[in-house]
Design a protein around this motif. Structure first.
Motif, short mmCIF file in Angstrom:
data_model
loop_
_atom_site.label_atom_id
_atom_site.label_comp_id
_atom_site.label_asym_id
_atom_site.label_seq_id
_atom_site.Cartn_x
_atom_site.Cartn_y
_atom_site.Cartn_z
N GLN A 36 34.29 47.00 -47.94
CA GLN A 36 35.31 47.59 -48.81
C GLN A 36 36.68 46.98 -48.52
OE1 GLN A 36 36.74 48.98 -51.58
NE2 GLN A 36 35.08 50.48 -51.32
N HIS A 37 37.34 46.47 -49.57
CA HIS A 37 38.69 45.92 -49.42
C HIS A 37 39.77 46.80 -50.06
CE1 HIS A 37 37.45 41.95 -47.79
NE2 HIS A 37 36.35 42.19 -48.48
N ASN A 38 39.38 47.82 -50.81
CA ASN A 38 40.38 48.76 -51.34
C ASN A 38 41.01 49.48 -50.14
OD1 ASN A 38 41.49 51.37 -52.09
ND2 ASN A 38 40.62 51.06 -54.12
N PRO A 39 42.34 49.36 -49.97
CA PRO A 39 42.94 49.88 -48.74
C PRO A 39 42.89 51.40 -48.61
CG PRO A 39 44.64 49.08 -50.26
CD PRO A 39 43.31 48.67 -50.84
N ARG A 40 42.57 52.10 -49.70
CA ARG A 40 42.55 53.57 -49.65
C ARG A 40 41.15 54.13 -49.43
NH1 ARG A 40 46.14 53.97 -55.06
NH2 ARG A 40 48.04 53.06 -54.21
N ILE A 41 40.15 53.25 -49.29
CA ILE A 41 38.76 53.71 -49.15
C ILE A 41 38.21 53.18 -47.83
CG2 ILE A 41 36.45 53.71 -50.19
CD1 ILE A 41 37.72 53.22 -52.91
N ALA A 42 37.53 54.05 -47.09
CA ALA A 42 36.93 53.63 -45.81
C ALA A 42 35.80 52.64 -46.07
CB ALA A 42 36.43 54.85 -45.05
#
Lengths: 126, 126
Positions: A36-42
């Motif tokens: 995961q690269h979305n900074p708001r998702i673990a």
């Protein structure tokens, strides 16, 4: 790589994942890892499960509409209009998914931008 | 469509356009129209000229680094790290370019997101 099949997998992922928020169905499209690269998702499948659970609670009517979809090699790229609450202008999103050799999603990047109320041109963001 | 040639054109467009901010050189890569979907930039080649002029004034050291590049049909999609002022975290960008049959850019969409200082995972936005 079957580019057309990978595109269909991504379209199904939006439908069962983002729109229906059905983790069990969406997880069948994910491989043995989910970077995961979305900074708001673990990271990982657990992070994605928590994200979908949060969406179900906070934005049950959230809809993602795919405006353009592209594929190249291991990657599918989707240009998406996300609307958290019906009637809002929503968000312009590009998601990038990487596939493994079994046609499963194993990595995700995105970029998101709120759609402004006014613009310097008449063409819209899609 | 020559997908590889279109990718090379986009890489050149970043170099002479965004990085060197050389409108004359960049405009040679644009076709007989330039449909702009970035809501902060006016339509057409004139809008692009004004945008580059503004960048030269406000952010002369701005750099765009292409992290991933994809092509499908008439389209090239680039995942880009933009840094307006050296040392800043910068912005995650996806640009989508449409090509005409002569290998010239005729349409542009983008999505931009500031890179946050902290994240829920260790993978970065690229």
């Amino acid at each position: 790589m079957d580019l057309e099949s990978n595109k269909q997998t991504v379209l199904a992922f939006y439908e069962v994942g983002l729109n229906q928020k059905d983790f069990e169905a969406a997880s069948k499209l994910i491989g043995n890892r989910y970077v995961q690269h979305n900074p708001r998702i673990a990271d990982g499948i657990e992070g994605f499960a928590a994200f979908l659970g949060q969406l179900r609670e906070d934005f049950p009517a959230l809809r993602a509409e795919v405006k353009h979809i592209f594929a190249d090699g291991d990657f599918v790229i989707a240009h998406v209009h996300g609307v958290r609450v019906p009637g809002q202008s929503g968000t312009a999103i590009v998601d990038i998914f990487r596939f493994d050799e079994n046609g499963k999603i194993v990595e995700h990047w995105d970029v998101m931008q709120p759609i402004p109320e006014t613009a310097e041109n008449e063409n819209g963001m899609f």
